[in-house]
Design an enzyme around this catalytic site. Structure first.
Site, mmCIF file in Angstrom:
data_model
loop_
_atom_site.group_PDB
_atom_site.id
_atom_site.type_symbol
_atom_site.label_atom_id
_atom_site.label_comp_id
_atom_site.label_asym_id
_atom_site.label_seq_id
_atom_site.Cartn_x
_atom_site.Cartn_y
_atom_site.Cartn_z
ATOM 1 N N GLY A 16 29.663 1.644 -32.209
ATOM 2 C CA GLY A 16 29.558 2.419 -33.454
ATOM 3 C C GLY A 16 28.957 1.577 -34.571
ATOM 4 O O GLY A 16 29.172 1.855 -35.753
ATOM 5 N N ALA A 17 28.175 0.561 -34.184
ATOM 6 C CA ALA A 17 27.584 -0.347 -35.186
ATOM 7 C C ALA A 17 26.510 0.344 -36.010
ATOM 8 O O ALA A 17 26.121 -0.152 -37.071
ATOM 9 C CB ALA A 17 27.012 -1.582 -34.500
ATOM 10 N N GLY A 19 26.986 3.073 -37.480
ATOM 11 C CA GLY A 19 27.702 3.798 -38.528
ATOM 12 C C GLY A 19 27.953 2.915 -39.741
ATOM 13 O O GLY A 19 27.687 1.706 -39.712
ATOM 14 N N VAL A 60 23.977 3.813 -26.224
ATOM 15 C CA VAL A 60 24.875 4.476 -25.277
ATOM 16 C C VAL A 60 25.523 5.684 -25.941
ATOM 17 O O VAL A 60 26.090 5.590 -27.022
ATOM 18 C CB VAL A 60 25.978 3.494 -24.797
ATOM 19 C CG1 VAL A 60 27.020 4.207 -23.968
ATOM 20 C CG2 VAL A 60 25.370 2.368 -23.983
ATOM 21 N N TYR A 149 41.296 16.010 -36.305
ATOM 22 C CA TYR A 149 40.980 14.600 -36.594
ATOM 23 C C TYR A 149 42.256 13.752 -36.635
ATOM 24 O O TYR A 149 42.329 12.676 -36.025
ATOM 25 C CB TYR A 149 40.242 14.540 -37.928
ATOM 26 C CG TYR A 149 39.825 13.161 -38.376
ATOM 27 C CD1 TYR A 149 38.832 12.466 -37.702
ATOM 28 C CD2 TYR A 149 40.411 12.555 -39.481
ATOM 29 C CE1 TYR A 149 38.425 11.203 -38.115
ATOM 30 C CE2 TYR A 149 40.016 11.298 -39.910
ATOM 31 C CZ TYR A 149 39.020 10.632 -39.225
ATOM 32 O OH TYR A 149 38.629 9.377 -39.641
ATOM 33 N N ALA A 151 45.129 14.346 -35.265
ATOM 34 C CA ALA A 151 45.693 14.242 -33.913
ATOM 35 C C ALA A 151 44.950 13.177 -33.110
ATOM 36 O O ALA A 151 45.554 12.381 -32.385
ATOM 37 C CB ALA A 151 45.606 15.592 -33.201
ATOM 38 N N SER A 152 43.610 13.139 -33.281
ATOM 39 C CA SER A 152 42.825 12.159 -32.506
ATOM 40 C C SER A 152 43.203 10.735 -32.904
ATOM 41 O O SER A 152 43.271 9.840 -32.055
ATOM 42 C CB SER A 152 41.319 12.400 -32.693
ATOM 43 O OG SER A 152 40.871 11.930 -33.954
ATOM 44 N N LYS A 153 43.463 10.512 -34.178
ATOM 45 C CA LYS A 153 43.772 9.157 -34.641
ATOM 46 C C LYS A 153 45.226 8.774 -34.333
ATOM 47 O O LYS A 153 45.515 7.605 -34.049
ATOM 48 C CB LYS A 153 43.489 9.032 -36.141
ATOM 49 C CG LYS A 153 42.013 9.218 -36.506
ATOM 50 C CD LYS A 153 41.118 8.189 -35.838
ATOM 51 C CE LYS A 153 39.701 8.196 -36.405
ATOM 52 N NZ LYS A 153 38.814 7.198 -35.786
ATOM 53 N N ILE A 182 36.876 5.600 -47.737
ATOM 54 C CA ILE A 182 35.891 4.544 -47.954
ATOM 55 C C ILE A 182 34.594 5.218 -48.405
ATOM 56 O O ILE A 182 34.237 6.279 -47.870
ATOM 57 C CB ILE A 182 35.622 3.772 -46.628
ATOM 58 C CG1 ILE A 182 36.935 3.292 -45.978
ATOM 59 C CG2 ILE A 182 34.667 2.617 -46.863
ATOM 60 C CD1 ILE A 182 37.667 2.206 -46.696
HETATM 61 N N1 LIG Z 1 34.325 6.612 -43.760
HETATM 62 C C1 LIG Z 1 35.601 6.741 -44.037
HETATM 63 O O1 LIG Z 1 35.997 6.995 -45.194
HETATM 64 C C2 LIG Z 1 36.632 6.568 -42.949
HETATM 65 C C3 LIG Z 1 37.990 6.580 -43.300
HETATM 66 C C4 LIG Z 1 38.943 6.424 -42.306
HETATM 67 C C5 LIG Z 1 38.543 6.257 -40.987
HETATM 68 N N2 LIG Z 1 37.220 6.254 -40.664
HETATM 69 C C6 LIG Z 1 36.868 6.086 -39.245
HETATM 70 O O2 LIG Z 1 36.009 4.972 -39.097
HETATM 71 C C7 LIG Z 1 35.100 5.194 -38.024
HETATM 72 C C8 LIG Z 1 33.666 4.985 -38.530
HETATM 73 O O3 LIG Z 1 33.422 5.862 -39.626
HETATM 74 P P1 LIG Z 1 32.012 5.823 -40.415
HETATM 75 O O4 LIG Z 1 32.274 6.247 -41.803
HETATM 76 O O5 LIG Z 1 31.339 4.505 -40.149
HETATM 77 O O6 LIG Z 1 31.235 6.990 -39.638
HETATM 78 P P2 LIG Z 1 29.667 7.167 -39.370
HETATM 79 O O7 LIG Z 1 28.853 6.422 -40.360
HETATM 80 O O8 LIG Z 1 29.446 8.634 -39.226
HETATM 81 O O9 LIG Z 1 29.469 6.460 -37.950
HETATM 82 C C9 LIG Z 1 29.917 7.072 -36.781
HETATM 83 C C10 LIG Z 1 29.519 6.214 -35.598
HETATM 84 O O10 LIG Z 1 29.920 6.919 -34.404
HETATM 85 C C11 LIG Z 1 28.790 6.952 -33.527
HETATM 86 N N3 LIG Z 1 28.843 8.135 -32.673
HETATM 87 C C12 LIG Z 1 29.007 9.431 -33.042
HETATM 88 N N4 LIG Z 1 28.973 10.230 -31.949
HETATM 89 C C13 LIG Z 1 28.781 9.403 -30.875
HETATM 90 C C14 LIG Z 1 28.646 9.607 -29.467
HETATM 91 N N5 LIG Z 1 28.717 10.829 -28.907
HETATM 92 N N6 LIG Z 1 28.457 8.531 -28.668
HETATM 93 C C15 LIG Z 1 28.381 7.284 -29.197
HETATM 94 N N7 LIG Z 1 28.497 7.025 -30.510
HETATM 95 C C16 LIG Z 1 28.685 8.072 -31.340
HETATM 96 C C17 LIG Z 1 27.586 6.999 -34.436
HETATM 97 O O11 LIG Z 1 26.437 6.610 -33.700
HETATM 98 P P3 LIG Z 1 24.939 7.106 -34.103
HETATM 99 O O12 LIG Z 1 24.877 7.146 -35.607
HETATM 100 O O13 LIG Z 1 24.061 6.039 -33.532
HETATM 101 O O14 LIG Z 1 24.762 8.448 -33.489
HETATM 102 C C18 LIG Z 1 28.000 5.969 -35.494
HETATM 103 O O15 LIG Z 1 27.755 4.679 -35.029
HETATM 104 C C19 LIG Z 1 35.377 6.610 -37.502
HETATM 105 O O16 LIG Z 1 36.227 6.542 -36.390
HETATM 106 C C20 LIG Z 1 36.105 7.263 -38.665
HETATM 107 O O17 LIG Z 1 36.969 8.261 -38.205
HETATM 108 C C21 LIG Z 1 36.251 6.405 -41.612
#
Ligand SMILES: NC(=O)c1ccc[n+]([C@@H]2O[C@H](COP(=O)([O-])OP(=O)(O)OC[C@H]3O[C@@H](n4cnc5c(N)ncnc54)[C@H](OP(=O)(O)O)[C@@H]3O)[C@@H](O)[C@H]2O)c1
Length: 244
Positions: A16-17, A19, A60, A149, A151-153, A182
Site C-alpha cells: 500500500g506504498a 497510498g 500486485v 469499515y 468491522a474490517s478494522k 489524518i
Molecule cells: N487516511 C486516514 O485518515 C486514515 C485513518 C485511519 C486509518 N486509515 C487506514 O490507513 C490505510 C491507508 O489509508 P490511506 O489514507 O493511505 O489510503 P489511500 O491513499 O487510499 O491508499 C490506499 C492504498 O491501498 C491500495 N489498494 C487499494 N485497493 C487495492 C487492491 N485491490 N489491491 C492492492 N492494493 C490496493 C492502494 O493502491 P493503489 O493506489 O496503487 O491502487 C493504496 O496503496 C487504510 O487501511 C485506511 O483504512 C486511514
C-alpha cells in the site's frame, strides 16, 4: 525521526506504498536506512516511488490470495512488513453494496492475514521480524456509516492479537496502529459524504486537531524497530487524543 542507520539495510516490505499513509511510511523508513520493497497497484506511482527510493517495487492486486502468494514469492527474507493498503466504503448501511462490503473485508482484514500465511509458508520472515498493520480508531468506536469499515478494522486487530501469540516463539512481533483522522484524500472523501455539521462535530473530538501522514509514519517506525522489542499484540492509537 531516527538516524540514517536506524534500520541499517533491513529488508522491509511496505504494502500500500502508493497510498498516502503507505507513502509517508516508506519515505520515513528509507531516510532511516531501510532497504525497501514497495507494493501497490498504480504503475505510475510505483515507478515514481522506485525512482525516489532506488528500491524494488511490485505491482500486485490484492483482490484475492493470488496477490499474497505473488508477493511472498517475489520477496527475500524480511525484517519487517507494513500493511497499509485499505478501502473505506463509508455510507449509510442502506446504500452499502454487497460488493463494497466484500471488497472492504477482503482487502482490510483477509489479505493482511493471508499475506502473513504466505510469507510464513515461504519462510520469508526472519526471527525478530516485526509486522505492522494499519487499522483505524473506528475499530473501537461506533460511527454512523462506518459499519463495514469498522468491522474490517476490528477483525484486523483481533487477528493481530492471535498472530502475536502464535508468532512470539519465533520472536516475530505483530502490532496495529489505529490512526484517527489524518489529512489525506481518504479522509477528504469521507468528509465529503457527511454534512458540514457532522464534520465539525467530528473534528471537535480531536483535542490536537487532525493528524498528518508523518505522524503515522513515526509510530510505524517505532513499532518496526528494536525500540519496541518488548511490544507485541497491541493497537497503538495515533489520534491526537480522539480516543481519550
Ligand atoms: N487516511 C486516514 O485518515 C486514515 C485513518 C485511519 C486509518 N486509515 C487506514 O490507513 C490505510 C491507508 O489509508 P490511506 O489514507 O493511505 O489510503 P489511500 O491513499 O487510499 O491508499 C490506499 C492504498 O491501498 C491500495 N489498494 C487499494 N485497493 C487495492 C487492491 N485491490 N489491491 C492492492 N492494493 C490496493 C492502494 O493502491 P493503489 O493506489 O496503487 O491502487 C493504496 O496503496 C487504510 O487501511 C485506511 O483504512 C486511514
Amino acid at each position: 525521526m531516527g538516524g540514517a542507520d536506524k534500520f541499517n539495510n533491513q529488508q522491509i516490505l511496505v504494502v500500500g506504498a502508493t497510498g498516502a499513509l503507505g507513502g509517508a511510511i516508506a519515505r520515513q523508513l528509507k531516510v532511516e536506512g531501510a532497504d525497501l520493497i514497495v507494493s501497490g497497484r498504480d504503475q505510475r506511482k510505483l515507478a515514481a516511488l522506485t525512482a525516489e527510493f532506488a528500491g524494488s517495487s511490485l505491482s500486485v492486486d490484492l483482490s484475492d490470495s493470488t496477490g499474497c502468494a505473488q508477493l511472498a514469492e517475489a520477496v527475500g527474507e524480511l525484517d519487517g512488513v507494513v500493511y497499509a493498503a485499505g478501502v473505506a466504503p463509508v455510507v449509510p448501511v442502506r446504500y452499502l453494496k454487497d460488493a463494497d462490503i466484500e471488497a472492504c473485508l477482503n482487502l482490510n482484514t483477509t489479505m493482511p492475514l493471508l499475506l502473513i500465511r504466505e510469507l510464513l509458508k515461504k519462510k520469508r520472515l526472519k526471527t525478530g521480524a516485526s509486522i505492522v498493520w494499519i487499522s483505524s480508531v473506528s475499530s473501537a468506536r461506533g460511527t454512523v456509516g462506518y459499519a463495514a469499515y469498522a468491522a474490517s478494522k476490528a477483525g484486523l486487530e483481533a487477528s493481530a492479537r492471535c498472530l502475536a501469540l502464535e508468532l512470539a516463539p519465533k520472536g516475530i512481533r505483530v502490532n496495529c496502529i489505529a490512526p484517527g483522522m489524518i489529512e489525506t484524500d481518504m479522509a477528504d472523501a469521507t468528509a465529503e459524504r457527511i454534512s458540514d455539521e457532522a464534520l465539525a462535530a467530528h473534528l471537535k473530538a480531536y483535542p490536537l486537531g487532525a493528524g498528518q501522514p508523518t505522524d503515522v509514519a513515526a509510530a510505524t517506525s517505532f513499532l518496526l524497530s528494536q525500540e519496541s522489542r518488548w511490544v507485541t499484540g497491541i493497537t497503538l492509537p495515533v489520534d491526537g487524543g480522539f480516543s481519550i
